[in-house]
Design an enzyme around this catalytic site. Structure first.
Site, PDB file in Angstrom:
ATOM      1  CB  CYS A   2      -0.373  13.378  13.174  1.00  0.00           C
ATOM      2  SG  CYS A   2       1.137  13.772  12.298  1.00  0.00           S
ATOM      3  NE  ARG A  27      -5.678  10.950  12.501  1.00  0.00           N
ATOM      4  CZ  ARG A  27      -6.673  11.669  11.988  1.00  0.00           C
ATOM      5  NH1 ARG A  27      -7.903  11.188  11.993  1.00  0.00           N
ATOM      6  NH2 ARG A  27      -6.453  12.850  11.479  1.00  0.00           N
ATOM      7  CD1 TRP A  75       2.492   8.956   7.981  1.00  0.00           C
ATOM      8  CD2 TRP A  75       2.726  10.995   7.112  1.00  0.00           C
ATOM      9  NE1 TRP A  75       2.670   8.812   6.621  1.00  0.00           N
ATOM     10  CE2 TRP A  75       2.816  10.043   6.065  1.00  0.00           C
ATOM     11  CE3 TRP A  75       2.854  12.353   6.804  1.00  0.00           C
ATOM     12  CZ2 TRP A  75       3.015  10.412   4.728  1.00  0.00           C
ATOM     13  CZ3 TRP A  75       3.060  12.714   5.476  1.00  0.00           C
ATOM     14  CH2 TRP A  75       3.130  11.755   4.458  1.00  0.00           C
ATOM     15  CG  ASN A 101      -2.511  16.072  12.396  1.00  0.00           C
ATOM     16  OD1 ASN A 101      -1.658  16.007  11.526  1.00  0.00           O
ATOM     17  ND2 ASN A 101      -3.698  15.496  12.282  1.00  0.00           N
ATOM     18  N   GLY A 102      -0.266  18.579  11.488  1.00  0.00           N
ATOM     19  CA  GLY A 102      -0.309  19.591  10.439  1.00  0.00           C
ATOM     20  C   GLY A 102       1.074  20.077  10.075  1.00  0.00           C
ATOM     21  CD  GLU A 488      -9.711   1.285  -5.009  1.00  0.00           C
ATOM     22  OE1 GLU A 488      -9.754   0.943  -3.812  1.00  0.00           O
ATOM     23  OE2 GLU A 488      -9.211   2.370  -5.381  1.00  0.00           O
ATOM     24  CE  LYS A 492      -8.119  -0.302  -1.442  1.00  0.00           C
ATOM     25  NZ  LYS A 492      -7.728   0.857  -2.116  1.00  0.00           N
ATOM     26  CD  GLU A 495      -4.070   2.169  -0.974  1.00  0.00           C
ATOM     27  OE1 GLU A 495      -4.316   3.361  -0.735  1.00  0.00           O
ATOM     28  OE2 GLU A 495      -4.958   1.283  -0.969  1.00  0.00           O
ATOM     29  CG  HIS A 511      -1.763   2.241 -27.725  1.00  0.00           C
ATOM     30  ND1 HIS A 511      -1.503   2.601 -29.027  1.00  0.00           N
ATOM     31  CD2 HIS A 511      -3.052   1.805 -27.722  1.00  0.00           C
ATOM     32  CE1 HIS A 511      -2.572   2.420 -29.758  1.00  0.00           C
ATOM     33  NE2 HIS A 511      -3.535   1.934 -28.999  1.00  0.00           N
ATOM     34  CE  LYS A 610      -9.679   4.830   6.093  1.00  0.00           C
ATOM     35  NZ  LYS A 610      -9.765   3.836   5.014  1.00  0.00           N
TER      36      LYS A 610
END
Length: 615
Positions: A2, A27, A75, A101-102, A488, A492, A495, A511, A610
């Site tokens: 947010c 964000r 968000w 926000n929250g 990582e 990426k 995402e 395995h 973010k």
């Protein structure tokens, strides 16, 4: 998550708010809205979608005038993304309006009580409950807005950054925070409110960052007051000068922030070790480590806590710290660490890593570690962030603002800081020979130049991306220092391109994951000529014999892997411990080009944020 922008002053608020909301798009959000006081009444426009959609709505609804206002990018948490659930939210009377926000965790019992008192609700949000709670307190107690906000916030459980306006007192904004960041820009007869400083950097370089459980009463032509929410005590706020500049938060000619940030890595790695890595003197100077050296040297173990990309940087650091300084290291997801009743001792050192410095789970884990007597060291990018204030000591990465939601330069600068820390400890406890120590100092100093060289693979990465952009799955393999890089790289791709990808230690392929390999499965193998090279070559042969498509990251001049792989991307020669700073570059570029070719929103991937300031 947010974004909040507010303005009160002599300018037209609309352009300040809209531009600020665009700056906060990184964000992550799914809807946007704003409210302005036009001199007579509060006018609101909001919509599901992007800030650009909001601009069209404002044009149509003529919501563009006023010197006081607030904007928000949401968000979704409580309630699906739609126009009604978007912020701002009015109270039942229409006299109070809020952006938030929250999460208010006890919103349900509060809502039931308010319904009993005759309040009705249009949205599914916890935010509408909060603004009506404030209104109820204000009416019952017959008090001003500031006092009502304070009393109401003492009744809620959760996290918040809020800004509230009362139509009867339009020259005042009340702002408050707990667990979610809120900055106040202080100008000449004007104030700005935002989730971070980027929306107001061009108007003022003076900012106040509210601490947890603080509330600001912001009024025109009067000094701002900051009070403690719990006990109403006055706080003398610290005004700090902002370090960022406007150029840092613009794209600078690149198509996307992510690409700009990938290409900034040589400079920001250098910025991160500048003043710390003194090769000519043969020393590393880090105030946060030097001032607490005994804490590190007497530590029974180091616990690294982080989330997402920062967790991967922590995994790289585990290899480096244990190899260099021979101190036991454990790496934990902050979200799991805080909930599993961990064993924390006074001789433990906890390293908390976060790009934003506001990650909710990491902050909660820090508080838990401190309560149990551990020494907590922070690694973050944002000066003045919550983690930088909550930790006992720390080190900033000097990556500059990272706008792209998918971290790139944050990852490499975090590894840089943690490598410096490992070398400093190895020198202090004598676990590394002086010749090796000097060699590593020289190697690290050369990394920016080598990253520049690695970036020359961009066109090759683009060609490979065109071949595999429609693959439904991808496997990433690495060993030793480069196993976390495989994780990582997979993250990426997930995402920003929405392709399913998994990272594995190369030896673990047998395995389970080997069952997935066929002629349609691209496998990215990180195979520099250091460490377990021969073992990785064997793993590549296993993939080849099952018709898997091999994309290999190799050291320049490699012939053995080149003979087996379908595609190779070269990186410069480097000592094994520092290869993650180079092997990650082609993986970032590969993900970027695949996402662009799939017409994905590279800088603002769906469902992601973010700064994750809620659990």
């Amino acid at each position: 998550m947010c974004g909040i922008v507010g303005y009160i002053g002599h300018r037209d608020a609309y352009p300040v708010i809209i531009k600020g909301l665009h700056r906060l798009e990184y964000r992550g959000y799914d809807s946007a809205g704003l409210v302005l006081f036009d001199g007579e009444k509060l006018k609101m426009s909001k919509t599901k979608g992007k800030v650009s959609d909001l601009e069209l709505i404002c044009e149509k609804e003529n919501t563009k005038f006023g010197k006081v206002g607030m904007g928000h990018t949401r968000w979704a948490t409580h309630g699906v993304p739609n126009d009604v659930n978007s912020h701002p939210h009015f109270s039942n009377s229409g006299k109070l309006v809020i952006v938030h926000n929250g999460i208010i965790e006890n919103y349900e019992p509060l809502k039931k009580e308010l319904i009993k008192r005759g309040y009705t609700f249009k949205s599914d949000t916890d935010t509408e409950v909060l603004i009506n709670l404030i209104e109820d307190v204000k009416k019952k107690e017959n008090i001003g807005l500031g006092k009502a906000v304070q009393i109401a916030l003492n009744q809620v459980v959760g996290a918040y950054a809020i800004a509230v306006i009362d139509v009867d007192k339009p020259n005042e904004i009340i702002a408050a925070r707990l667990g979610s960041p809120l900055a106040i820009g202080v100008g000449e007869d004007e104030f700005f409110i935002a989730s971070d400083a980027s929306p107001f950097i061009e108007y003022t370089s003076n900012a106040i960052y509210l601490e947890d459980e603080e509330m600001a009463i912001i009024r025109l032509h009067k000094p701002m007051k900051v009070r403690k929410i719990k006990d109403d005590a006055l706080v003398d706020p610290y005004v700090q000068e902002l370090q960022m500049n406007l150029e840092q938060i613009e794209k600078g000619g690149y198509d996307h922030f992510m690409m700009k940030e990938i290409y900034e890595q040589p400079n920001v790695i250098k910025d991160t070790y500048r003043g710390r890595l003194l090769v000519n003197k043969g020393i590393i100077r880090m105030a946060g480590v030097d001032d607490n050296l005994e804490k590190f040297l007497n530590a029974d173990r180091i616990i690294i806590i982080a989330c997402g990309t920062s967790w991967h940087a922590g995994l790289v650091a585990e290899y480096i710290i244990e190899e260099f300084a021979r101190i036991p290291v454990e790496v934990e997801y902050a979200s799991e660490f805080r909930y599993r009743n961990p064993i924390i001792n006074k001789n433990d050192v906890v390293i908390a890593i976060s790009q934003s410095g506001e990650t909710a789970d990491t902050l909660a884990a820090i508080k838990l570690a401190k309560e149990n007597g551990a020494f907590v060291f922070g690694v973050c990018n944002v000066v003045g962030s919550s983690i930088s204030r909550e930790t006992h000591a720390g080190a900033y990465t000097h990556a500059g603002p990272e706008i792209g939601v998918a971290s790139t330069k944050a990852f490499t600068t975090q590894i840089t800081v943690l490598t410096l820390l490992a070398l400093r400890l190895a020198k202090a406890n004598g676990k590394m020979s002086n010749s090796d120590y000097q060699r590593y100092l020289l190697e690290l100093e050369m990394i920016p130049e080598k990253v520049t060289e690695a970036l020359k693979c961009n066109e090759v990465a683009k060609e490979i991306a065109a071949i595999y952009k429609d693959s439904p799955n991808c496997l990433y393999l690495g060993r030793g220092y480069n196993f976390p890089v495989a994780l990582e790289g997979a993250l990426k791709l997930k995402e920003i391109s929405y392709i399913h990808a998994e990272g594995y230690p190369a030896a673990e392929m047998k395995h389970g994951p080997i069952a997935l390999i066929d002629e349609s499965m691209p496998v990215v193998v990180i195979a520099p000529n250091k460490g377990h090279y021969d073992k990785v070559v064997s793993n590549i042969q296993e993939i080849k014999s099952r018709s898997g498509k091999i994309i290999a990251i190799v050291t320049k001049g490699d012939t053995q892997v080149r003979a087996l792989a379908d595609h190779v991307i070269e990186i410069p020669e480097a000592t094994e411990a520092l290869t993650p700073l180079l092997t990650t570059i082609p993986l970032q570029l590969l993900s970027y080009h695949i996402a662009v070719m799939r017409e994905c929103n590279v800088d603002q991937p769906r469902n992601l944020a973010k700064s994750v300031t809620v659990e």
